[in-house]
Design an enzyme around this catalytic site. Structure first.
Site, PDB file in Angstrom:
ATOM      1  CG  ASP A   1      62.716  25.996  47.341  1.00 32.29           C
ATOM      2  OD1 ASP A   1      63.848  25.952  47.884  1.00 32.29           O
ATOM      3  OD2 ASP A   1      61.704  26.423  47.945  1.00 32.29           O
TER       4      ASP A   1
ATOM      5  CG  ASP B   1      63.380  22.315  48.905  1.00 36.20           C
ATOM      6  OD1 ASP B   1      63.193  21.889  50.062  1.00 36.20           O
ATOM      7  OD2 ASP B   1      64.351  23.030  48.599  1.00 36.20           O
TER       8      ASP B   1
ATOM      9  CD  GLU C   1      69.202  28.355  54.248  1.00 35.97           C
ATOM     10  OE1 GLU C   1      68.302  27.541  53.966  1.00 35.97           O
ATOM     11  OE2 GLU C   1      69.745  29.088  53.404  1.00 35.97           O
TER      12      GLU C   1
HETATM   13  O1  KIV Z   1      66.696  24.853  48.184  1.00 41.05           O
HETATM   14  C1  KIV Z   1      67.778  24.501  48.646  1.00 41.05           C
HETATM   15  O2  KIV Z   1      68.792  24.431  47.945  1.00 41.05           O
HETATM   16  C2  KIV Z   1      67.850  24.175  50.058  1.00 41.05           C
HETATM   17  C3  KIV Z   1      69.187  23.809  50.629  1.00 41.05           C
HETATM   18  C4  KIV Z   1      70.059  24.990  50.763  1.00 41.05           C
HETATM   19  C5  KIV Z   1      69.037  23.097  51.912  1.00 41.05           C
HETATM   20  O3  KIV Z   1      66.877  24.192  50.725  1.00 41.05           O
END
Ligand code: KIV
Length: 255
Positions: free
Chosen positions: A46, A85, A182
């Site tokens: 996302d 996501d 993260e």
């Molecule tokens: O949305 C995204 O790009 C992420 C990654 C950084 C793991 O969740």
């Protein structure tokens, strides 16, 4: 179907065998290119809200927008496992989480990711019970950026360390096949990586994780804002792209 198609079990099985290099992918051409480069796990993250759609953070991304990008990425039919996501507020109850995960799978995702640990455990269990592979996301949770007033490193206090450990263990026990960490302190990332049986994928975290996941436009220097400090080594493709456009424009205008 590609006979060598990578599955969630394959990614899970890479722990202690080989480091995992994962990237985000948001559309057909980039998914094709990253797949050709041999990336085993691609995430329609996302983060596309910021790097493609011009939103200030991920809380604005809708499920319809995620489905649109998942469909585009899935058309590349990657050998890589294609995960997606679950967007902000799309998994507030187990029933809603399953409905959202099913829509992403119908769009072409082969696994889903959501942010949180024990706080969303009933949702994670419901998604897994529905047969949909799940990736956890702990540490700094971008969908909580407004409540947390910014992006902060996690694991600095003993309470945070214990919470992260308990969340990671709960996700692994529930059946998640990997977990993103993260902005987690290196020592806590190492401890989690040693203690849980599933791969940890660091974002700005530490070399102690089982792998790394990056926003592809940060890696290529194509993100519209500043490149996050944790992206130590990246290319700058904005400059050659601008130069190509200017050269073409001058050619047209000079006719
Ligand atoms: O949305 C995204 O790009 C992420 C990654 C950084 C793991 O969740």
């Amino acid at each position: 179907m590609n006979p060598a198609k990578i599955t969630a079990a394959d990614i899970r099985g890479m722990k202690n065998r080989r480091p995992i290099a994962a990237l985000t992918a948001y559309d057909f051409p980039m998914t094709k290119l990253l797949d050709e480069a041999g990336i085993p796990l691609l995430l329609v993250g996302d983060s596309l809200g910021m790097v493609l759609l011009g939103y200030p953070d991920t809380t604005h991304v809708t499920l319809a927008e995620m489905e649109h990008h998942v469909r585009a990425a899935a058309r590349a039919k990657p050998r890589a496992l294609l995960a997606a996501d679950m967007p902000f507020q799309s998994y507030q109850s187990p029933a809603q989480a399953v409905a959202t995960a099913r829509r992403l799978v119908a769009a072409g995702a082969e696994a889903v990711k959501a942010e949180g640990g024990r706080a969303i455990l009933p949702q994670v269990q419901a998604i897994l019970a529905d047969g949909i592979p799940f990736i956890g996301h702990l540490g700094m949770l971008p969908q909580s950026v407004l409540e947390e007033k910014g992006y902060h490193v996690k694991g600095k206090t003993d309470a945070e360390r214990l919470n992260l450990l308990a969340d990671a263990e709960a996700l692994a026990q529930a059946g998640a096949f990997a977990v993103v960490l993260e902005l987690v302190t290196p020592s806590v990332a190492r401890e989690i990586t040693q203690k849980i049986p599933i791969p940890t994928l660091g974002v700005g975290t530490s070399p102690h994780c089982d792998g790394e996941i990056l926003v592809v436009t940060d890696l290529l220097g194509l993100s519209p804002g500043d490149i996050p400090r944790h992206v130590k080594k990246h290319s700058d493709f904005k400059q050659p792209m601008r130069a190509a456009v200017v050269e073409w424009k001058q050619g047209v205008e000079g006719r």
